[in-house]
Structures are given as structure tokens and as C-alpha cells.
Design a protein around this motif. Structure first.
Motif, short mmCIF file in Angstrom:
data_model
loop_
_atom_site.label_atom_id
_atom_site.label_comp_id
_atom_site.label_asym_id
_atom_site.label_seq_id
_atom_site.Cartn_x
_atom_site.Cartn_y
_atom_site.Cartn_z
N ILE A 5 -27.77 -29.83 23.57
CA ILE A 5 -28.93 -30.31 24.32
C ILE A 5 -29.36 -31.66 23.75
CG2 ILE A 5 -31.28 -29.82 25.08
CD1 ILE A 5 -29.35 -27.72 26.05
N LEU A 22 -31.41 -33.63 29.41
CA LEU A 22 -32.66 -33.20 30.02
C LEU A 22 -33.33 -34.41 30.66
CD1 LEU A 22 -34.10 -30.77 27.31
CD2 LEU A 22 -32.50 -30.30 29.18
N VAL A 28 -38.18 -29.54 29.07
CA VAL A 28 -37.12 -28.91 29.85
C VAL A 28 -37.72 -28.33 31.12
CG1 VAL A 28 -37.33 -26.71 28.60
CG2 VAL A 28 -35.19 -27.26 29.81
N GLU A 32 -33.45 -26.92 34.97
CA GLU A 32 -32.50 -27.08 33.86
C GLU A 32 -32.26 -25.76 33.14
OE1 GLU A 32 -33.60 -31.80 33.20
OE2 GLU A 32 -34.63 -30.25 32.04
N ILE A 33 -33.28 -24.93 33.02
CA ILE A 33 -33.07 -23.59 32.46
C ILE A 33 -32.15 -22.78 33.36
CG2 ILE A 33 -34.18 -21.39 31.90
CD1 ILE A 33 -34.68 -23.50 29.80
N CYS A 54 -29.34 -28.11 19.21
CA CYS A 54 -30.25 -29.19 19.59
C CYS A 54 -30.91 -29.71 18.32
CB CYS A 54 -31.29 -28.68 20.59
SG CYS A 54 -32.49 -29.94 21.11
N ILE A 63 -36.17 -23.24 24.67
CA ILE A 63 -35.07 -22.98 25.60
C ILE A 63 -34.55 -21.56 25.42
CG2 ILE A 63 -32.66 -23.56 26.09
CD1 ILE A 63 -33.44 -26.51 25.59
N LYS A 66 -37.04 -19.07 26.91
CA LYS A 66 -37.04 -19.06 28.36
C LYS A 66 -35.78 -18.42 28.91
CE LYS A 66 -40.25 -22.85 29.19
NZ LYS A 66 -40.48 -24.19 29.76
#
Length: 269
Positions: A5, A22, A28, A32-33, A54, A63, A66
């Protein structure tokens, strides 16, 4: 396959790594998720794990958290314009249309057969053989060759790849400007092609189609450079003749040409 990322120039898969840009790094978006979830699911289905890395530890934690709520994000709406990549005159990927771009030589066979086929089907070779070819510079795995790849309709990546294969090397700036020669584009409405029974979402491309696409049933427009009309028109089946646009290439570079072709498609609808 590893996921990196970051704030890259664009998102791409190269040599076993998904470089995920991103659009508003280090933020984010829900979209994108969703794409990350689709990528992980596709890779897992083909026996590949996807560690995520990342440099921003807080972003990485967000991230991962999520992605644990997949049901919430897999239904995220497709943006009208995706700004992960802005290497075009529209300032982002416009998402009403997807397209596949190919050389005039391949287009002749596609038009004559009425089918846009995966590399495995079109060339009659095992995926493992295609994977080992020099032209697979990105190191794509064998399963990729079972699909017809689609880009966003205003993307120049397809023409860039056609130029790369014509030249036998990565195109330089002059190859994409004064030396640019466009390929043939097959355009599909995103919402319609998404219903194709072979549609797969791999988290990188807008979509890709397993084995092949019957043009008479699915294609909306076929854009042929006007300079190729005499060469290709005879190969267009009667059912597709009303869906062909002959667009003159008048010295435009790859970015100008992409904009010109996309606008021609939009204005015709």
C-alpha cells in the motif's frame, strides 16, 4: 502475492506484488477496500496468500480492520471517476465503459470469428507455456491467461501494451508521441458486461472474462483507426457492422488519441 500500500503513480501488479495506490493517501476509500477484498479473494481461490505491507502503521491497521468487515465494503458503489491513476486527459478512470485493445493482426482474427478470446483459447497454448514467454514481462501467473482482460474505457494502457509488443521492448516517450500507432478497441458498457457469466473481479482490472466474449451479444462499439478501414472492414460480420466506428488518427499521441476515441464512443450513444 504481496500487497504494498502506498502513494504510487498508479496501481499495478508487477512480479508478484500488487502496488496499490490510494487516491487520497494516507486515507483509504470504501471502494479501495472493496478492491483489496476482491484481490485477496481471487488470489486465495488460486492458492496464493496475500500479506499486506505499508509504511504507515496506522493506515495498515485501519485497512486490516476494515477488511474484517467484508460484507460492509463489498457492496461499495463504483465511483464515476477513479483517481488512483491520473495518466490521462480526463484526470482519472471514467467507469461507464470498459475496453479491450489489440493489434490490427489480432483484430482481424477476432472480427472474423466473432469472439474475443483469452490468450489460452486464442493461441491454443497451455497457460504455463504463455506464462514463460518473454512478453510476460510483469510475471503474471498462469491463471491470468485464461481471461480476456478489460481496462477502463478512457485508459491508454491497452494501446501502450500493443506498442510494446509491436516494438519488442518497453515504449519510450517518442514511441507514444510522434511514433504512436493505435490499435483496435472493443468497447463494452460496464453494467452490461458485469452480467456476463464468465465475469471475474480480481481487484486490479475493472473486470475480466473467463475464456471469451461473443461480440454479437456483448460488444457495444468497435473502434478501428480509419487508416485500417480497407484492411479490416471486410472481416466485420454483418451483425457487427452497425457497431463499428472508424476514427481517423491524425498524428495524436497516445493520450490525445485515447481521449478522442473515448469521446467518439460517448457522443455516439
Amino acid at each position: 502475492m504481496k500487497i504494498q500500500i502506498g502513494d504510487f503513480d498508479f496501481t499495478e501488479v508487477w512480479d508478484g506484488v500488487l502496488y496499490q495506490k490510494l487516491s487520497r493517501y494516507p486515507a483509504v476509500t470504501d471502494w479501495e477496500i472493496r478492491k483489496l477484498l476482491e484481490f485477496v479473494a481471487y488470489e486465495k481461490a488460486h492458492g496464493r496468500e496475500c500479506p499486506i505491507i505499508c509504511d504507515d502503521e496506522n493506515l495498515l491497521a485501519e485497512i486490516r480492520q476494515k477488511m474484517q468487515e467484508a460484507g460492509k465494503y463489498l457492496s461499495a458503489s463504483r465511483p464515476a471517476c477513479i483517481t488512483e491513476c491520473t495518466a490521462c486527459r480526463h484526470g482519472g478512470c471514467l467507469t461507464d465503459w470498459v475496453c479491450h485493445t489489440t493489434s490490427p493482426e489480432n483484430a482481424r482474427q477476432i472480427l472474423a470469428s466473432g469472439w474475443l478470446l483469452s490468450a489460452v483459447r486464442a493461441r491454443g497454448l497451455p497457460a504455463e507455456t504463455l506464462m514463460q514467454e518473454k512478453r510476460n514481462a510483469a510475471g503474471d501467473p498462469a491463471d491470468y491467461f485464461h481471461y480476456v482482460m478489460l481496462a477502463w474505457g478512457n485508459c491508454q494502457a491497452g494501446d501502450r501494451l500493443v506498442m510494446e509488443r509491436r516494438l519488442g521492448r518497453f515504449p519510450e516517450k517518442r514511441d507514444l508521441s510522434s511514433g504512436f500507432t493505435p490499435g483496435v478497441r472493443f468497447y463494452f458498457r460496464y453494467e452490461e458486461l458485469a452480467k456476463h457469466p464468465g465475469t471475474t473481479f480480481d481487484g486490479v482490472l475493472p473486470m475480466k472474462i473467463r475464456d471469451g466474449i461473443e461480440l454479437a451479444e456483448w460488444v457495444s462499439w468497435i473502434v478501428i483507426p480509419q487508416e485500417l478501414q480497407a484492411e479490416l472492414e471486410a472481416f466485420v460480420p454483418p451483425a457487427l457492422k452497425q457497431r463499428v466506428l472508424f476514427v481517423p488518427h491524425q498524428g495524436e499521441d497516445i493520450w490525445e488519441w485515447t481521449e478522442k476515441v473515448y469521446e467518439a464512443v460517448v457522443q455516439t450513444c
